[in-house]
Structures are given as C-alpha cells and as structure tokens.
Design a protein around this motif. Structure first.
Motif, PDB file in Angstrom:
ATOM      1  N   ASP A  63       0.815  -1.218   0.000  1.00  0.00           N
ATOM      2  CA  ASP A  63       0.000   0.000   0.000  1.00  0.00           C
ATOM      3  C   ASP A  63       0.849   1.269   0.000  1.00  0.00           C
ATOM      4  N   GLN A  66      -0.181   5.797  -2.737  1.00  0.00           N
ATOM      5  CA  GLN A  66      -1.546   6.244  -2.435  1.00  0.00           C
ATOM      6  C   GLN A  66      -1.768   7.643  -3.033  1.00  0.00           C
ATOM      7  N   LYS A  73      -6.113  -0.134  -9.294  1.00  0.00           N
ATOM      8  CA  LYS A  73      -6.971  -0.379  -8.130  1.00  0.00           C
ATOM      9  C   LYS A  73      -6.254  -0.055  -6.824  1.00  0.00           C
ATOM     10  N   VAL A  74      -6.968   0.590  -5.920  1.00  0.00           N
ATOM     11  CA  VAL A  74      -6.435   0.914  -4.605  1.00  0.00           C
ATOM     12  C   VAL A  74      -6.334  -0.359  -3.766  1.00  0.00           C
ATOM     13  N   PHE A  75      -5.246  -0.476  -3.019  1.00  0.00           N
ATOM     14  CA  PHE A  75      -5.057  -1.603  -2.114  1.00  0.00           C
ATOM     15  C   PHE A  75      -6.164  -1.624  -1.059  1.00  0.00           C
ATOM     16  N   GLU A  76      -6.742  -2.786  -0.828  1.00  0.00           N
ATOM     17  CA  GLU A  76      -7.795  -2.929   0.177  1.00  0.00           C
ATOM     18  C   GLU A  76      -7.441  -4.054   1.136  1.00  0.00           C
ATOM     19  N   ARG A  77      -7.686  -3.830   2.428  1.00  0.00           N
ATOM     20  CA  ARG A  77      -7.390  -4.841   3.443  1.00  0.00           C
ATOM     21  C   ARG A  77      -8.546  -4.940   4.421  1.00  0.00           C
ATOM     22  N   GLN A  78      -8.906  -6.144   4.752  1.00  0.00           N
ATOM     23  CA  GLN A  78      -9.962  -6.386   5.735  1.00  0.00           C
ATOM     24  C   GLN A  78      -9.455  -7.375   6.777  1.00  0.00           C
ATOM     25  N   ASP A  90      -7.047 -12.137   7.622  1.00  0.00           N
ATOM     26  CA  ASP A  90      -7.146 -10.900   6.843  1.00  0.00           C
ATOM     27  C   ASP A  90      -7.242 -11.224   5.366  1.00  0.00           C
ATOM     28  N   ILE A  92      -6.877  -9.390   1.512  1.00  0.00           N
ATOM     29  CA  ILE A  92      -6.408  -8.212   0.785  1.00  0.00           C
ATOM     30  C   ILE A  92      -6.826  -8.307  -0.672  1.00  0.00           C
ATOM     31  N   SER A  93      -7.006  -7.149  -1.283  1.00  0.00           N
ATOM     32  CA  SER A  93      -7.307  -7.065  -2.714  1.00  0.00           C
ATOM     33  C   SER A  93      -6.339  -6.072  -3.325  1.00  0.00           C
ATOM     34  N   ILE A  94      -5.598  -6.523  -4.326  1.00  0.00           N
ATOM     35  CA  ILE A  94      -4.568  -5.670  -4.924  1.00  0.00           C
ATOM     36  C   ILE A  94      -4.580  -5.793  -6.446  1.00  0.00           C
TER      37      ILE A  94
END
Length: 318
Positions: A63, A66, A73-78, A90, A92-94
C-alpha cells in the motif's frame, strides 16, 4: 550459456515478426530470458556473492503508493474477527502492479501488431479463463535467483552535480550508465539482473497528499533512455531481467516519440521481465557499506493460473 545468441542486427529472427523480436529463441519459452538462470549460473552467483549473510528486502509495502499510479486499483485490506473464537484472518485485494512488481509476458504487447511474446494474442489470453499461455506462474515454479547488479544512478548524480526531478520525466543517458559501471568496478555478464536506482521512491516519500495525487495522474517518471542504442546495449549484455525503483524502468513518456517505449521489445520481443518500483534505498546503503554493487538475488513470484504480473517477494543477499 551454450545457447548461441544472435547478433542484434539479426533481429527480428524471423521475417514478418515485430521489430527487434527474438521469437523462437528459447527451448523453454515460458521462462523467457530467465532461461539464462541455469543451475551453473545460479550456483556461481551464490558462491561468489554470498559472503556475509547480510540481506535486505527490495519490496515496497503493497500500500505504498496512495493513490496507485496509472489509475490502478487501490489496495484494500480487511481484518476479520473470527469470534467467538479468538482468531483473526485478513483478506487483501490488490492490483499486482500497484507496488513492487515483475511485469510478466502477457502484460504489454507490441501495440501496432497486437501481439505478445511468441505471437500470442489477446484472444489467446482471454478466450479461455484457464489459459496459461505466457503466464508468469512458470517463473514462480522455478523461482528467480542469480546475480544482481545495482547501477546507483541517484547517488552518482548527486556526487557529480547532475540535477533532475526524481518524480518527473528524465531520460538517463546510456553514457552515464556505462560510466557508473566502470566506477563501480562492475563487469556485467550474461544472466545478470540489472537494477537501476533513480531515487523515485525516496522522492515520492517526501511528497504531500496533493502532490502524490498529481504524480499518479500525470504519468511522467524518470528512467533509462529508450533508443535503438540502448536496446542494442541491453541485448548484447543479455540480462535475465531489468529493474528499477521507478514506475517503468525506462523514461516515461519516451523522449523520442517516434521510437516509443522499450516495453514491447523487452517483454513481448525478448521475454525479458521488467521489475518496477523496487525498494532500493537500503540496498544502496548496503552496497556503499560493502564497497561492491553486485549481490545475490532471490525472488519468489506468485503462483496462480495465468499470472500477468506479480509482486517480486525479493531480497538481496551479500
């Protein structure tokens, strides 16, 4: 290498193929120029380069950028609380090219011809969702390991009062690169992974949020000059891969619009991977500390069906 490499003047190897292409050269085409990394080449590099055990990662955080460059696509983490058990997962979508990356052989085609490495088309890639043609998962299965060499252009430029904007278009002249190679006492050899430090990532960390937004949108970055002369030099050195700390390895946009970019020739012409956005600040310091600019490199790209590009998962060992 026992493989006879044709002269640059003999490219393309087959009549009617795209400019400067070397289709059909490799017995293991899925590896492209990583064919150079034979057991003997890797063993020699390990024996000669691993002397202290000191090591450094060349990966940026996923990430780091920014917003990401090139409208990616923006890095996403849950982080998932697995209650009632005291467990976390966790997810992640990258975009695999939104941080440090290896460009694979299905990434950037010859635009006019619409062809990727070894005459592969978009239909070949997209016609079957399980297609593996030109997929970089072949690199993951073998692993990437060998001798890396650092051309520390940013350090050299500071020392020699060569001024340029580290986060804007700047074309590094080949003569400068050759001078640095001589001053660093390097002798490039077949199969080396060429790495050029421009200072882009260091410069990026000094930007405020507004400037980072601007940088992401304007696509103007430093890198090696794109020209026939440079392409010939790269071919004659037969690097297994080329890389840098900037978004494209080569200068973006190219200084000579008539020649254009080297991406098509490197990726789709020769099967030579391009490493981008590598973290090179600590590598630069380590090279200065040990007084040498060669080292052992180990990289484990991701493995899944039809890899276009991958985080490198890479380290340098001295």
């Amino acid at each position: 290498m026992s493989k006879q490499i044709p002269a640059f003047e003999d490219l393309p190897l087959r009549k009617g193929d795209p400019p400067y292409s070397a289709w059909g050269l490799w017995e293991k085409p899925e590896l492209g120029a990583f064919n150079h990394l034979t057991d003997d080449v890797v063993l020699r590099a390990a024996k000669e380069e691993i002397q202290t055990g000191a090591r450094i990662s060349l990966n940026l955080p996923l990430d780091f950028l920014q917003p990401p460059l090139f409208n990616r696509k923006v890095f996403e983490r849950q982080v998932i609380n697995k209650a009632p058990r005291v467990i976390n997962d966790d997810v992640i979508s990258i975009n695999t090219q939104s941080s440090s990356q290896w460009d694979g052989l299905r990434h950037f085609a010859y635009q006019k011809e619409g062809k990727f490495y070894n005459n592969v088309s978009q239909d070949d890639i997209h016609g079957d969702p399980n297609s593996t043609v030109n997929g970089a998962e072949s690199w993951a299965k073998q692993g990437v390991a060998g001798r890396g060499i650092l051309i520390d252009y940013h350090a050299w430029a500071q020392k020699n009062n060569v001024e340029y904007d580290r986060v804007s278009q700047y074309a590094i002249p080949l003569d400068h690169v050759k001078t640095i190679i001589k001053e660093e006492k390097l002798e490039p050899r077949t199969g080396d992974i060429l790495i050029i430090r421009t200072g882009f990532t260091e410069g990026y960390t000094k930007l405020d949020a507004a400037k980072k937004e601007e940088i992401a949108g304007r696509q103007s970055y430093p890198g090696l000059t794109a020209s026939v002369e440079v392409l010939k030099w790269l071919w004659e050195n037969q690097f297994s891969a080329v890389a840098g700390d900037q978004p494209g390895f080569e200068c973006i946009p190219p200084i000579d619009p008539d020649f254009g970019m080297m991406h098509p020739m490197l990726l789709s012409g020769w099967g030579t991977s391009i490493g981008e956005l590598f973290f090179l600040e600590e590598l630069s310091k380590m090279c200065q500390k040990f007084g040498r600019y060669s080292f052992f490199v180990s990289s484990s790209p991701l493995d899944y069906t039809g890899v276009v590009a991958s985080p490198p998962n890479i380290m340098a060992i001295f």
